[in-house]
Design a protein around this motif. Structure first.
Motif, PDB file in Angstrom:
ATOM      1  N   ASP A  91      31.943  30.708  45.506  1.00 44.38           N
ATOM      2  CA  ASP A  91      30.875  31.694  45.357  1.00 44.38           C
ATOM      3  C   ASP A  91      31.078  32.876  46.302  1.00 44.38           C
ATOM      4  N   GLU A  92      31.497  32.587  47.536  1.00 46.53           N
ATOM      5  CA  GLU A  92      31.703  33.668  48.498  1.00 46.53           C
ATOM      6  C   GLU A  92      32.927  34.511  48.133  1.00 46.53           C
ATOM      7  N   LEU A  93      33.975  33.860  47.623  1.00 47.48           N
ATOM      8  CA  LEU A  93      35.141  34.610  47.160  1.00 47.48           C
ATOM      9  C   LEU A  93      34.759  35.524  45.997  1.00 47.48           C
ATOM     10  N   ARG A  94      33.989  34.984  45.078  1.00 50.90           N
ATOM     11  CA  ARG A  94      33.542  35.771  43.921  1.00 50.90           C
ATOM     12  C   ARG A  94      32.744  36.986  44.375  1.00 50.90           C
ATOM     13  N   ARG A  95      31.831  36.781  45.286  1.00 49.83           N
ATOM     14  CA  ARG A  95      31.002  37.869  45.790  1.00 49.83           C
ATOM     15  C   ARG A  95      31.867  38.929  46.478  1.00 49.83           C
ATOM     16  N   THR A  96      32.893  38.497  47.200  1.00 50.52           N
ATOM     17  CA  THR A  96      33.771  39.438  47.898  1.00 50.52           C
ATOM     18  C   THR A  96      34.590  40.264  46.913  1.00 50.52           C
ATOM     19  N   VAL A  97      35.074  39.637  45.841  1.00 48.69           N
ATOM     20  CA  VAL A  97      35.797  40.385  44.806  1.00 48.69           C
ATOM     21  C   VAL A  97      34.923  41.500  44.257  1.00 48.69           C
ATOM     22  N   LEU A  98      33.663  41.204  43.969  1.00 47.00           N
ATOM     23  CA  LEU A  98      32.745  42.205  43.425  1.00 47.00           C
ATOM     24  C   LEU A  98      32.401  43.279  44.450  1.00 47.00           C
ATOM     25  N   TRP A  99      32.189  42.877  45.709  1.00 52.52           N
ATOM     26  CA  TRP A  99      31.920  43.860  46.762  1.00 52.52           C
ATOM     27  C   TRP A  99      33.051  44.887  46.841  1.00 52.52           C
ATOM     28  N   LEU A 100      34.275  44.377  46.901  1.00 54.70           N
ATOM     29  CA  LEU A 100      35.418  45.276  47.018  1.00 54.70           C
ATOM     30  C   LEU A 100      35.560  46.151  45.778  1.00 54.70           C
ATOM     31  N   ALA A 101      35.420  45.559  44.602  1.00 54.60           N
ATOM     32  CA  ALA A 101      35.587  46.317  43.358  1.00 54.60           C
ATOM     33  C   ALA A 101      34.589  47.465  43.262  1.00 54.60           C
ATOM     34  N   GLY A 102      33.418  47.301  43.880  1.00 49.68           N
ATOM     35  CA  GLY A 102      32.394  48.336  43.827  1.00 49.68           C
ATOM     36  C   GLY A 102      32.272  49.153  45.090  1.00 49.68           C
ATOM     37  N   SER A 103      33.161  48.961  46.056  1.00 53.43           N
ATOM     38  CA  SER A 103      33.081  49.699  47.315  1.00 53.43           C
ATOM     39  C   SER A 103      33.585  51.124  47.120  1.00 53.43           C
ATOM     40  N   PRO A 104      33.145  52.070  47.953  1.00 54.96           N
ATOM     41  CA  PRO A 104      33.490  53.482  47.728  1.00 54.96           C
ATOM     42  C   PRO A 104      34.978  53.755  47.568  1.00 54.96           C
ATOM     43  N   ASN A 105      35.826  53.158  48.395  1.00 56.73           N
ATOM     44  CA  ASN A 105      37.249  53.472  48.312  1.00 56.73           C
ATOM     45  C   ASN A 105      37.934  52.844  47.108  1.00 56.73           C
ATOM     46  N   LEU A 106      37.427  51.708  46.631  1.00 57.66           N
ATOM     47  CA  LEU A 106      38.102  50.984  45.556  1.00 57.66           C
ATOM     48  C   LEU A 106      37.401  51.113  44.211  1.00 57.66           C
ATOM     49  N   ALA A 107      36.194  51.605  44.190  1.00 55.05           N
ATOM     50  CA  ALA A 107      35.462  51.744  42.933  1.00 55.05           C
ATOM     51  C   ALA A 107      36.145  52.753  42.020  1.00 55.05           C
ATOM     52  N   SER A 108      35.810  52.690  40.748  1.00 55.09           N
ATOM     53  CA  SER A 108      36.344  53.628  39.763  1.00 55.09           C
ATOM     54  C   SER A 108      36.052  55.068  40.176  1.00 55.09           C
ATOM     55  N   LYS A 109      37.044  55.916  40.038  1.00 51.86           N
ATOM     56  CA  LYS A 109      36.880  57.342  40.337  1.00 51.86           C
ATOM     57  C   LYS A 109      36.737  58.161  39.059  1.00 51.86           C
TER      58      LYS A 109
END
Length: 764
Positions: free
Chosen positions: A422-440
């Motif tokens: 669950d924590e790994l899953r949450r971290t994947v989503l956090w990173l995917a939506g973080s300012p530097n890694l989110a869709s541009k």
């Protein structure tokens, strides 16, 4: 530096001295110190006129003369690998490389950081316009642009003011020119608040015989100023503004930012190409930083050494401008050409047909003097070489920043890691939506990526790819990369990591890396800690290019990127250009083949210093960046290029910021296909480590054995990760209890929602 400088005898020294009463000259306000001013007096053997002082002040500014950096930049030439592909190297407006079949490519990246903070739209727009003219001045047709952007925190009020304006300026100018924007980067960090980085790249193409130079040979040849008229906008803009830090007082003194007219520049491009096609130009220079001052002195110094200019003939938008203001104006969309007398009429005729104002303002001489008159008086009489090549050169004090040891010892090892699925899953989503890694997409959708019809790949792919020759498929790939956190932790390694990522991105499309440009963004050179960072970064980049066999063709240094005494993270941005023998054999990063094998190339280590995980989850910066392995990078590139050429893989995506986790997210969403992945070893390390020299590949069905043999022969580790398919990213790995089990599964629609919501929400 200055006390023993020889005096140069002028043609009209007495008249000039008489025209310059002993009134205070504002050399300090123009950025000169006492020693530099005294050096000017020694060179001339007298007191300078206000116009001469204007020329020396802008030409000896940090922005134009590289007076604090050139002692270090020489390494790019001293360590340059031997290659017959480099046609024009450093010292010209842009470097030129041979890409085969008689074609040459010129490319360069430059900064427009400070103007973009002052006036975001025009600052960014004129940054694009300026770099495009650099490419034009080499005789090339501009074919694409890119940009590297950095802002403060995405939710900061300052970012919400600057970001939309910068993006609109880049899009507004580039789209109006009809040039595709094929890639780049957009990043956020608190260190860039109130000091955004706006680095613009342009690439152009020409035949070998069409290369032009900034030179004024041939006494009697005419000097023609053509393009837009000269106004008060941007007087001393880039040359002065980029040589000062931002504080409350300096903000009050900021000169106006240049104002761009992309439609004039579009006409100027087509006009120049017709002039070049009829061989009407002996030498050419664009007017950017330092305006007429720079164009006249550089052309004269590189030619027969002399020039006579009548400033009364310069077309003005504002007739009240003083001569020194005319000299320092950085009005946009202007060029200066040297033309043989017998070809002047045809030159002016072509300009008129394109509705480009053009005026003969002087002529080339062999006097080795730059002489300018205004209203019947000689206001300038200087040896131009002294303004261009004999300015001050500083060996600034160097010492590591006082906090570097503590920073490097503060490793991410003390940070709590995800311990279950669950924590790994949450971290994947956090990173995917973080300012530097989110869709541009919010950014790139404002740019036309496919105008002209030759764009093969563009953002968000590994690199931009452009077709050069329709028949053969010859093309180029370009990537622009940097990481200020890595460079803050280790400047030498940070510069090499920027180089290796751009190198890897280009190879991931199937192109052979060929050459490098760079934009080196740092704080004040008067700070020994900043200069140590700069020196180490330059050394690292020069050594890295030497090892990989790709020369630096040119670039830009941007100092004084700081607010008060707080500098940005040192941020070298590196552009790598590669060659595609046939762009029809390129690959992208999308998962599209159901059931195809997904494999990981390269070695994964436990490396989290400066990582996105530590930055996003904890706001942490510390430890050491990933280990640089240039030998492994070269081997990986050779495998990727060969595998793509031979059809062994259908997709490739490099691993960089965010590690394997982010690579999987981007490839799944790009292709609209899920993946079932089994992680080797520790799941956290496998997912989020940022070890370099790695790439994820999708293997062509039936080519698994051939790919394995290719990797073995090159010494590149290869491991099967899983298969493409389904509508979710499903990850299996070692559970805390030690057994293998499904750790998590994220539907693609949930990944997409996390990945795409960030920028639009902040920019609204």
């Amino acid at each position: 530096m200055g006390a023993g400088a020889p005096a140069y005898s002028g043609t009209d020294t007495v008249a000039i001295a008489a025209a310059s009463p002993e009134r205070p000259l504002p050399y300090v306000e123009l950025g000169m110190n006492d020693e530099e001013y005294q050096r000017v007096r020694n060179i001339l053997g007298r007191r300078p006129t206000s116009s001469e002082l204007a020329i020396y002040s802008v030409m000896w500014s940090e922005h134009c003369s590289y007076k604090s950096s050139k002692v270090h930049l020489r390494q790019f030439g001293d360590k340059a690998p031997k290659t017959d592909k480099l046609l024009v190297g450093m010292g010209e407006n842009a470097g030129v490389v041979d890409i085969g079949q008689g074609w040459a490519v010129t490319f360069k990246v430059e900064s427009h950081n400070h103007p973009s903070y002052v006036e975001p739209y025009q600052g960014a727009a004129t940054g694009v316009g300026g770099i495009v003219r650099d490419i034009m001045s080499m005789g090339a047709r501009p074919i694409a642009v890119m940009d590297s952007l950095r802002f403060g925190p995405a939710d900061a009020p300052d970012t919400q003011r600057v970001l939309p304006g910068v993006v609109a300026g880049i899009g507004g100018y580039g789209n109006s020119l009809g040039l595709p924007n094929i890639g780049g980067e957009t990043a956020f960090d608190a260190c860039y608040e109130q000091n955004p980085l706006v680095n613009a790249l342009c690439v152009g193409v020409m035949k070998h015989e069409d290369i032009k130079r900034a030179v004024a040979p041939g006494p009697g040849n005419k000097v023609i100023l053509f393009g837009a008229t000269t106004g008060p906008d941007g007087i001393g803009g880039a040359s002065v503004l980029a040589s000062a830090t931002f504080d409350e007082e300096s903000q009050k003194k900021r000169p106006s930012v240049q104002v761009g007219d992309p439609f004039m520049e579009k006409l100027l491009i087509e006009c120049c190409l017709e002039l070049f096609g009829e061989d009407l130009v002996v030498g050419i220079q664009d007017l950017g930083a330092a305006g007429v001052s720079c164009a006249t002195t550089e052309l004269a110094a590189a030619g027969t050494g002399g020039m006579h200019i009548d400033l009364d003939l310069v077309p003005l938008r504002d007739e009240t401008l003083l001569p020194e203001e005319i000299l320092m104006s950085e009005s946009q969309e202007r060029m200066m050409a040297v033309v043989e007398p017998g070809k002047v009429d045809r030159f002016l005729e072509i300009c008129a047909r394109w509705e480009i104002p053009a005026t003969v303002i002087g002529s080339v001489t062999d006097t080795r003097r730059l002489v300018m008159t205004w209203r019947g008086e000689t206001i300038v009489d200087i040896p131009p070489v002294t303004a261009v090549d004999e300015g001050p050169v500083y060996q600034r004090p160097l010492e590591p920043p006082q906090d570097l040891g503590a920073l490097q010892s503060d490793t991410p090892g003390r940070l709590t890691r995800p311990s279950n699925g669950d924590e790994l899953r949450r971290t994947v989503l956090w990173l995917a939506g973080s300012p530097n890694l989110a869709s541009k997409t919010w950014v790139t959708s404002q740019y036309d990526r496919y105008v002209l019809g030759n764009t093969v790949l563009a953002m968000p792919e590994n690199a931009g790819v452009v077709r050069i020759d329709d028949e053969s498929g010859l093309g180029i790939a370009l990537s622009l990369d940097g990481n200020g956190r890595y460079t803050r932790l280790d400047p030498y390694a940070g510069a090499q990591l920027a180089l290796s990522e751009a190198f890897r991105n280009v190879a991931a499309t199937g192109a052979r890396p060929l050459a490098v440009t760079n934009c080196l963004n740092f704080g004040s050179p008067e700070d020994p800690g900043v200069m140590w960072q700069f020196a180490r970064a330059v050394e690292g980049l020069a050594d890295g290019c030497q090892y990989l066999g790709i020369p630096v063709t040119g670039g830009n240094v941007s100092f004084y990127n700081q607010t008060g005494t707080t500098a940005i993270n040192p941020t070298p941005v590196v552009g790598v250009l590669g060659v595609h023998d046939d762009v029809r054999r390129r690959v992208n990063m999308s998962l599209t083949t159901d059931g195809a094998t997904i494999a990981l190339l390269g070695e994964t280590r436990e490396e989290f210093g400066g990582s996105e995980w530590a930055h996003v989850v904890y706001g942490h910066l510390g430890g050491l960046p990933p280990l640089v392995d240039l030998k492994a990078e070269a081997a990986l590139a050779s495998v990727m290029v060969s595998a793509i050429r031979d059809g062994l893989v259908t997709a490739v995506h490099d691993l960089s910021d965010g590690g394997l986790s982010q690579t999987l997210v981007e490839s799944c969403l790009r292709g609209g296909l899920g993946a079932r992945i089994t992680l080797p070893g520790d799941p956290f390390t496998a997912l989020f480590s940022e070890s370099v020299a790695r790439a994820m590949v999708v293997v062509t069905p039936g080519a698994e054995a051939r790919l394995a043999a290719l990797c073995e022969s090159a010494g590149v580790p290869v491991a099967q990760l899983g298969v493409a398919g389904g509508d979710a990213l499903t990850v299996t790995g070692r559970a805390p209890e030690g057994d293998q089990q499904e750790l998590f599964s994220i539907p693609l629609h949930e990944l997409r929602e996390a990945h795409e919501r960030m920028l639009p929400s902040y920019a609204d």
